[in-house]
Design an enzyme around this catalytic site. Structure first.
Site, PDB file in Angstrom:
ATOM      1  N   LYS A 156     -12.809  14.319   1.863  1.00  0.00           N
ATOM      2  CA  LYS A 156     -12.544  14.365   3.300  1.00  0.00           C
ATOM      3  C   LYS A 156     -13.491  15.331   3.990  1.00  0.00           C
ATOM      4  O   LYS A 156     -13.781  16.410   3.451  1.00  0.00           O
ATOM      5  CB  LYS A 156     -11.095  14.806   3.551  1.00  0.00           C
ATOM      6  CG  LYS A 156     -10.066  13.845   3.017  1.00  0.00           C
ATOM      7  CD  LYS A 156      -8.646  14.368   3.229  1.00  0.00           C
ATOM      8  CE  LYS A 156      -7.646  13.379   2.646  1.00  0.00           C
ATOM      9  NZ  LYS A 156      -6.270  13.922   2.654  1.00  0.00           N
ATOM     10  N   LYS A 194     -12.594   7.188  -0.657  1.00  0.00           N
ATOM     11  CA  LYS A 194     -11.837   7.214  -1.915  1.00  0.00           C
ATOM     12  C   LYS A 194     -12.690   6.683  -3.045  1.00  0.00           C
ATOM     13  O   LYS A 194     -13.504   5.777  -2.867  1.00  0.00           O
ATOM     14  CB  LYS A 194     -10.536   6.418  -1.790  1.00  0.00           C
ATOM     15  CG  LYS A 194     -10.728   4.946  -1.561  1.00  0.00           C
ATOM     16  CD  LYS A 194      -9.387   4.217  -1.543  1.00  0.00           C
ATOM     17  CE  LYS A 194      -9.616   2.804  -1.012  1.00  0.00           C
ATOM     18  NZ  LYS A 194      -8.440   1.999  -0.871  1.00  0.00           N
ATOM     19  N   PHE A 240      -0.263  16.250   2.615  1.00  0.00           N
ATOM     20  CA  PHE A 240      -1.687  16.573   2.628  1.00  0.00           C
ATOM     21  C   PHE A 240      -2.219  16.720   4.042  1.00  0.00           C
ATOM     22  O   PHE A 240      -3.381  17.018   4.248  1.00  0.00           O
ATOM     23  CB  PHE A 240      -2.523  15.595   1.793  1.00  0.00           C
ATOM     24  CG  PHE A 240      -2.316  14.124   2.079  1.00  0.00           C
ATOM     25  CD1 PHE A 240      -2.706  13.572   3.273  1.00  0.00           C
ATOM     26  CD2 PHE A 240      -1.750  13.307   1.107  1.00  0.00           C
ATOM     27  CE1 PHE A 240      -2.539  12.220   3.516  1.00  0.00           C
ATOM     28  CE2 PHE A 240      -1.578  11.951   1.340  1.00  0.00           C
ATOM     29  CZ  PHE A 240      -1.969  11.404   2.559  1.00  0.00           C
ATOM     30  N   GLU A 265      -9.819  15.836  -3.032  1.00  0.00           N
ATOM     31  CA  GLU A 265      -8.402  15.944  -3.380  1.00  0.00           C
ATOM     32  C   GLU A 265      -8.045  14.875  -4.397  1.00  0.00           C
ATOM     33  O   GLU A 265      -8.695  13.829  -4.467  1.00  0.00           O
ATOM     34  CB  GLU A 265      -7.530  15.699  -2.132  1.00  0.00           C
ATOM     35  CG  GLU A 265      -7.755  16.697  -1.030  1.00  0.00           C
ATOM     36  CD  GLU A 265      -6.967  16.380   0.231  1.00  0.00           C
ATOM     37  OE1 GLU A 265      -6.952  17.228   1.133  1.00  0.00           O
ATOM     38  OE2 GLU A 265      -6.377  15.289   0.331  1.00  0.00           O
ATOM     39  N   ARG A 318       2.776   6.240   0.685  1.00  0.00           N
ATOM     40  CA  ARG A 318       2.317   7.004   1.851  1.00  0.00           C
ATOM     41  C   ARG A 318       3.476   7.099   2.836  1.00  0.00           C
ATOM     42  O   ARG A 318       3.961   6.082   3.324  1.00  0.00           O
ATOM     43  CB  ARG A 318       1.143   6.255   2.496  1.00  0.00           C
ATOM     44  CG  ARG A 318       0.611   6.871   3.787  1.00  0.00           C
ATOM     45  CD  ARG A 318      -0.400   7.913   3.462  1.00  0.00           C
ATOM     46  NE  ARG A 318      -1.053   8.509   4.608  1.00  0.00           N
ATOM     47  CZ  ARG A 318      -2.242   8.153   5.071  1.00  0.00           C
ATOM     48  NH1 ARG A 318      -2.900   7.141   4.531  1.00  0.00           N
ATOM     49  NH2 ARG A 318      -2.805   8.804   6.076  1.00  0.00           N
ATOM     50  N   ARG A 360     -10.742   3.689   9.385  1.00  0.00           N
ATOM     51  CA  ARG A 360     -11.231   3.617   8.011  1.00  0.00           C
ATOM     52  C   ARG A 360     -12.755   3.714   8.033  1.00  0.00           C
ATOM     53  O   ARG A 360     -13.463   3.057   7.287  1.00  0.00           O
ATOM     54  CB  ARG A 360     -10.777   2.297   7.370  1.00  0.00           C
ATOM     55  CG  ARG A 360     -10.699   2.376   5.845  1.00  0.00           C
ATOM     56  CD  ARG A 360     -10.651   1.005   5.242  1.00  0.00           C
ATOM     57  NE  ARG A 360      -9.344   0.380   5.184  1.00  0.00           N
ATOM     58  CZ  ARG A 360      -8.453   0.552   4.219  1.00  0.00           C
ATOM     59  NH1 ARG A 360      -8.708   1.359   3.222  1.00  0.00           N
ATOM     60  NH2 ARG A 360      -7.319  -0.087   4.244  1.00  0.00           N
ATOM     61  N   LYS A 379      -6.100  11.769  -5.616  1.00  0.00           N
ATOM     62  CA  LYS A 379      -5.460  10.638  -4.926  1.00  0.00           C
ATOM     63  C   LYS A 379      -4.153  10.344  -5.664  1.00  0.00           C
ATOM     64  O   LYS A 379      -4.155   9.821  -6.770  1.00  0.00           O
ATOM     65  CB  LYS A 379      -6.376   9.413  -4.943  1.00  0.00           C
ATOM     66  CG  LYS A 379      -5.850   8.253  -4.116  1.00  0.00           C
ATOM     67  CD  LYS A 379      -6.877   7.137  -4.037  1.00  0.00           C
ATOM     68  CE  LYS A 379      -6.534   6.067  -3.014  1.00  0.00           C
ATOM     69  NZ  LYS A 379      -5.324   5.335  -3.289  1.00  0.00           N
TER      70      LYS A 379
END
Ligand code: ATP
Length: 572
Positions: free
Chosen positions: A389, A406, A308, A217, A224, A400, A219
């Site tokens: 993802k 990322k 998302f 996707e 957020r 994390r 970024k």
């Protein structure tokens, strides 16, 4: 004991913790304090002072460093006029909390000054120092909130992650021996977000997700935000679990109408969509556009929320379902509205186009080439990066561990953006004579998982990029922690690794990494091999892009990650 527990006892704990070298020692001091000086009913009173940045019961103090300094100076003047060398007056933890409540609820500076003067009267210098740290919400005890939570109760961290409510955690988990049933997320209570792990290049990312079904996707570079919808009551929780009602003016009606479930939690990014250029605006204008919407001002720019993920629908949490299933729920329950409310699902969803001939902001990757291609488009489109993802993964608060990865072009291209820690300073000449005008910055030595880095390696010298005002703000903030370096008599602090080359020697060192600040630096030209600095590579023509007051010192880029970036950009 407890109602009457003196704040000085807590200060002794702070002093001990700060001095103790190991996490185990720090934890055992904390445990001893809880067992000896706190009644379970009063845990919250103390813990909110130990983890002030997590306390949401008290409003903001409205005291940033500079205002606090002014108020304190005035308050000191008031106190000194009336007091002649009287020693401190035995403030209790409860009294301190009451006074801090008053400080937060007082509306003008003179009221704040009067509360501060009461505090000064009732404390000595040491205690007042800790109170200032509490107000600034950073105690620098050298221990993570994770450790504090684990020592307090084995389920504390989990419960906090899904409620972001420190008071509730302290009240529910009074008995350390009684385990708490795992609690799911709730509408109206912020959840700590799932996070992404940083990787150096597409091949590494692909390997890490080997055998998994993967979505890549864009970024997005916004805020957020979790949208919690409960009928017509809508909350907009940011990453630090603060509610942002200012987004409501532009968004709430749309959320009420276009989210087709009465109760729902969406996870996504709040951005600004520019209708004239048909692009998302660059990071930084969300607040301005939210205000314009509140004031009914006309603009080409409007807030646009890109959902998302979906975490809760109807009456159940859906974080345990796979991302693939959650994408289906997103499509079922969110009706997109072009440029206002978008959903991000593979090969579609988003109504707004990424660029001419490239409609897609998200796709299922079948090979590393797909990832490379998508990433290349990202660079060309000047987007912030990509997120990979695992489509089979569930959404986990505060995780994390690598379900999301990322990849940012910044790190591996010339013009990269690196988050480094200030470890020393150089005095300027002329206008900035006698003041720090340039910084020596360092990279972290990679820490063992779940611990903070212990050593920092000198990396480069940087001075340009910031406005005079911003530079001065950083220098002023660091000033109390700067120590002179008298080479060769006095070696630099042991947690810094430097070479003997005199060119890099700073005039002053930051006395400990925890006291320091992260800078995002960029560089026009590629990395260069370095003999002057301790890291194997340095940057040519580095420039400070921005000061990351929002990033804690321990999130400094580490040498290994940096080397991965260098190798991947050099093709080795
Ligand atoms: P950075 O400084 O790189 O933004 P961070 O520390 O703020 O990183 P990370 O968890 O490392 O946060 O990266 C994930 C962040 O990326 C999210 O918090 C979110 O704000 C943003 N983001 C943008 N687009 C997406 C997306 N499609 N999926 C997940 N997160 C996204």
């Amino acid at each position: 004991m407890s109602e009457e527990t003196k704040f000085s006892v807590l200060c002794s704990l702070f002093n001990w913790m700060q001095r103790s070298k190991t996490s185990t020692l720090k934890r055992s001091k904390f445990r001893k304090f809880l067992d000896t000086f706190c009644k379970p009913a009063d845990y919250f009173d103390s813990i909110r002072l130990i983890l002030p940045s997590l306390d949401r019961e008290r409003g903001s103090y409205g005291l940033k460093e500079s205002v606090l300094a002014t108020c304190l100076i005035d308050a000191l003047g008031m106190v000194l006029q009336r007091r002649q060398g009287v020693s401190s007056g035995g403030l209790t933890i409860k009294e301190l909390n009451d006074l801090l409540d008053r400080l937060a609820s007082s509306e003008n500076r003179s009221e704040k000054t009067s509360v501060l003067s009461t505090l000064i009267k009732k404390t000595n210098a040491q205690e007042m120092k800790w109170i200032v740290m509490i107000i600034l919400k950073d105690l620098k005890l050298g221990t993570s909130e994770k450790s504090i939570f684990h020592e307090f109760h084995p389920d504390a961290e989990d419960l906090f992650n899904v409620t972001c409510d420190l008071k509730l955690v302290c009240e529910k988990l009074r008995d350390r021996n009684q385990r708490h049933k795992r609690q799911d997320i709730e509408v109206g209570k912020a959840v700590r977000p799932q996070l992404a792990m940083r990787v150096g290049d597409a091949t590494i990312a692909w390997k890490k997700l080997h055998g998994k079904e993967v979505v890549v996707e864009c970024k997005f570079d916004g805020d957020r935000i979790q949208i919690h919808k409960n009928g017509t009551e809508i909350h907009y929780f940011s990453r630090n679990f603060l509610d942002h009602p200012e987004y409501g003016h532009a968004m709430s009606d749309i959320v009420i109408q276009n989210v087709l479930a009465d109760r729902c939690i969406l996870d996504g990014e709040m951005l600004v969509w520019d209708t004239s250029s048909n692009r998302f605006a660059e990071f930084g204008s969300n607040q301005e556009i939210a205000k314009a919407a509140r004031d009914g001002l006309d603009s080409d720019r409007q807030l646009c929320y890109v959902a998302f993920d979906i975490l809760y629908v109807g009456d159940t949490s859906v974080i345990h379902q796979s991302l693939k299933e959650r994408h289906e729920l997103l499509q079922k329950f969110v009706k997109p509205l072009k440029g206002r409310l978008e959903i991000l699902v593979p090969n579609g969803g988003l109504n707004t186009h990424r660029s001419e001939g490239e409609p897609c902001w998200s796709l299922i990757a079948r090979s590393v080439d797909d990832v490379e291609r998508f990433f290349k488009e990202t660079i060309e489109n000047r987007d912030e990066g990509i997120v990979l993802k695992d489509l089979g993964s569930k959404w986990e608060p505060s995780d994390r561990s690598g379900k999301w990865l990322k990849l940012k072009p910044d790190y591996i291209r010339a013009g990269s953006d690196l988050d480094v820690l200030i470890i020393g300073g150089y005095y300027g000449s002329g206008r900035r004579g006698g003041e720090v005008a340039q910084f020596l910055v360092g990279l972290a030595e990679r820490a063992v998982p779940n611990t903070y880095p212990r050593r920092f390696v000198s990396f480069c010298r940087v001075g340009t990029g910031l406005s005079d005002e911003d530079l001065e703000a950083v220098a002023t903030k660091l000033k109390p922690y700067l120590r002179k370096y008298e080479y060769p008599k006095k070696a630099p602090p042991s947690f810094y690794q430097v070479t003997n080359n005199s060119k890099e020697r700073p005039d002053v060192w930051v006395e400990s990494p925890e006291k320091s600040i992260i800078l995002s630096i960029t560089s026009d030209i590629r990395t260069i091999r370095s003999e002057v600095f301790s890291a194997p590579y340095s940057l040519r023509f580095p420039r400070i892009d921005r000061v990351r007051y929002d990033k804690p010192w321990h999130e400094c880029l580490d040498v290994e990650s940096f080397m991965e970036l260098v190798h991947s950009s050099n093709g080795t």
